[in-house]
Design a protein around this motif. Structure first.
Motif, PDB file in Angstrom:
ATOM      1  N   ALA A 100       8.772  -2.234  -7.424  1.00  0.00           N
ATOM      2  CA  ALA A 100       8.388  -1.115  -6.563  1.00  0.00           C
ATOM      3  C   ALA A 100       8.864   0.206  -7.153  1.00  0.00           C
ATOM      4  O   ALA A 100       8.152   1.221  -7.121  1.00  0.00           O
ATOM      5  CB  ALA A 100       8.951  -1.312  -5.158  1.00  0.00           C
ATOM      6  N   VAL A 101      10.074   0.214  -7.708  1.00  0.00           N
ATOM      7  CA  VAL A 101      10.590   1.422  -8.350  1.00  0.00           C
ATOM      8  C   VAL A 101       9.713   1.811  -9.534  1.00  0.00           C
ATOM      9  O   VAL A 101       9.407   2.993  -9.750  1.00  0.00           O
ATOM     10  CB  VAL A 101      12.048   1.204  -8.802  1.00  0.00           C
ATOM     11  N   ALA A 129      -2.954   2.761  -4.868  1.00  0.00           N
ATOM     12  CA  ALA A 129      -2.647   2.909  -6.292  1.00  0.00           C
ATOM     13  C   ALA A 129      -1.226   2.452  -6.599  1.00  0.00           C
ATOM     14  O   ALA A 129      -0.977   1.751  -7.598  1.00  0.00           O
ATOM     15  CB  ALA A 129      -2.836   4.369  -6.710  1.00  0.00           C
ATOM     16  N   ILE A 130      -0.285   2.832  -5.749  1.00  0.00           N
ATOM     17  CA  ILE A 130       1.110   2.478  -6.006  1.00  0.00           C
ATOM     18  C   ILE A 130       1.338   0.983  -5.782  1.00  0.00           C
ATOM     19  O   ILE A 130       2.116   0.346  -6.503  1.00  0.00           O
ATOM     20  CB  ILE A 130       2.032   3.367  -5.150  1.00  0.00           C
ATOM     21  N   GLU A 131       0.636   0.406  -4.813  1.00  0.00           N
ATOM     22  CA  GLU A 131       0.691  -1.051  -4.665  1.00  0.00           C
ATOM     23  C   GLU A 131       0.159  -1.746  -5.908  1.00  0.00           C
ATOM     24  O   GLU A 131       0.729  -2.740  -6.375  1.00  0.00           O
ATOM     25  CB  GLU A 131      -0.124  -1.491  -3.452  1.00  0.00           C
ATOM     26  N   ALA A 132      -0.938  -1.230  -6.482  1.00  0.00           N
ATOM     27  CA  ALA A 132      -1.512  -1.824  -7.686  1.00  0.00           C
ATOM     28  C   ALA A 132      -0.546  -1.743  -8.859  1.00  0.00           C
ATOM     29  O   ALA A 132      -0.415  -2.681  -9.659  1.00  0.00           O
ATOM     30  CB  ALA A 132      -2.831  -1.137  -8.035  1.00  0.00           C
ATOM     31  N   ALA A 133       0.162  -0.617  -8.974  1.00  0.00           N
ATOM     32  CA  ALA A 133       1.151  -0.467 -10.041  1.00  0.00           C
ATOM     33  C   ALA A 133       2.299  -1.452  -9.847  1.00  0.00           C
ATOM     34  O   ALA A 133       2.789  -2.053 -10.814  1.00  0.00           O
ATOM     35  CB  ALA A 133       1.665   0.970 -10.070  1.00  0.00           C
ATOM     36  N   ARG A 134       2.750  -1.620  -8.596  1.00  0.00           N
ATOM     37  CA  ARG A 134       3.802  -2.597  -8.296  1.00  0.00           C
ATOM     38  C   ARG A 134       3.375  -4.007  -8.707  1.00  0.00           C
ATOM     39  O   ARG A 134       4.129  -4.750  -9.337  1.00  0.00           O
ATOM     40  CB  ARG A 134       4.130  -2.541  -6.795  1.00  0.00           C
TER      41      ARG A 134
END
Length: 270
Positions: free
Chosen positions: A164-165, A252-257
């Protein structure tokens, strides 16, 4: 005296070397590895530090900072495993790679600290999150925090939060660059020359970041202070909400995680 070897002197590795020197470390306390001979020579001249191979770094250093690309980690660990000194601390700056990978491949009991930095390290403004592996204690985290504080701020997190970070702050600068790029394009659309649009937006971003960094007001309060009733800002906010910008950022941030977690799974034992 603690000897530190940076394994992989790319942009992040070089930024750390530079920051450590600015922070008071002596050049003779620092070593680095670099596979391109000309770059190794240039960095050695620029910083007064010594370029060595992996075996020499492992034989001489108390702290080994792994700053290679994740796809290069397997051959590096093959080189490192037979030569790591007992008691050495391994600090991983590789996105998505768990401490368990290093603990499995390196001698039993090797202390490993996982770090997720970001590219503002290049200007001394990194946000780095650190997590201890099974054999790393508070003294190891203290040392890593001391080293990384020369290039920005440091937070301690459980390793379970590192994916997550990675999505939030590791990739975070790219989101801001993307937003600034879009706003400059909007300025051009409105008839403002590119150079002037860039100046207006970049300084606005710097000023907004400074206000956020004070930490005395929530972002919502700061945003509402600019948002007058029936004014220009609320009309813009309405359009952003209409087009689902907030939801797009969440996705987008979920996809990166998820991608960070996928990279880590690729290095797990079958």
């Amino acid at each position: 005296m603690t000897t530190i070897a940076v394994l992989g002197a790319g942009k992040i590795g070089e930024a750390l070397l530079s920051g450590l020197l600015r922070g008071g470390r002596e050049a003779h306390e620092l070593l680095f590895t670099e596979k391109h001979p000309q770059r190794a020579e240039d960095l050695a001249k620029q910083y007064g530090t010594e370029a060595v191979d992996v075996a020499a770094a492992a034989g001489r250093a108390d702290v080994l900072v792994v700053a290679v690309k994740p796809q290069d980690i397997e051959p590096l660990l093959d080189e490192l495993a037979p030569v790591v000194r007992p008691g050495a601390l391994v600090v991983s700056l590789c996105a998505g790679l768990p401490t368990a990978l290093y603990e499995r491949r390196l001698p039993e009991g090797t202390a490993v600290v996982r770090v997720m930095p970001n590219t503002p390290m290049l200007v001394g403004e990194a946000m780095s999150a650190i997590s201890a592996g099974r054999h790393a204690g508070p003294e190891h985290l203290d040392l890593v925090e001391e080293l990384l504080s020369t290039v920005g701020r440091v937070a301690r997190v459980p390793e379970s939060q590192q994916d997550a970070v990675t999505a939030l702050s590791g990739s975070g600068p790219a989101y801001f660059f993307y937003l600034v790029e879009a706003m400059i394009d909007a300025g051009i659309l409105l008839g403002i020359p590119r150079d002037l649009a860039g100046q207006l937006i970049i300084q606005s971003a710097v000023g907004a970041a400074a206000m956020l960094a004070r930490g005395d007001q929530h972002p919502v309060i700061l945003r509402e202070a600019v948002t007058s009733p029936a004014g220009t800002t609320i009309m813009a906010i309405r359009e952003l909400e209409k087009h689902g910008v907030r939801a797009a950022f969440l996705a987008a941030i979920e996809a990166a995680r998820d991608r960070s977690a996928e990279l880590g799974r690729a290095h797990q034992e079958g």
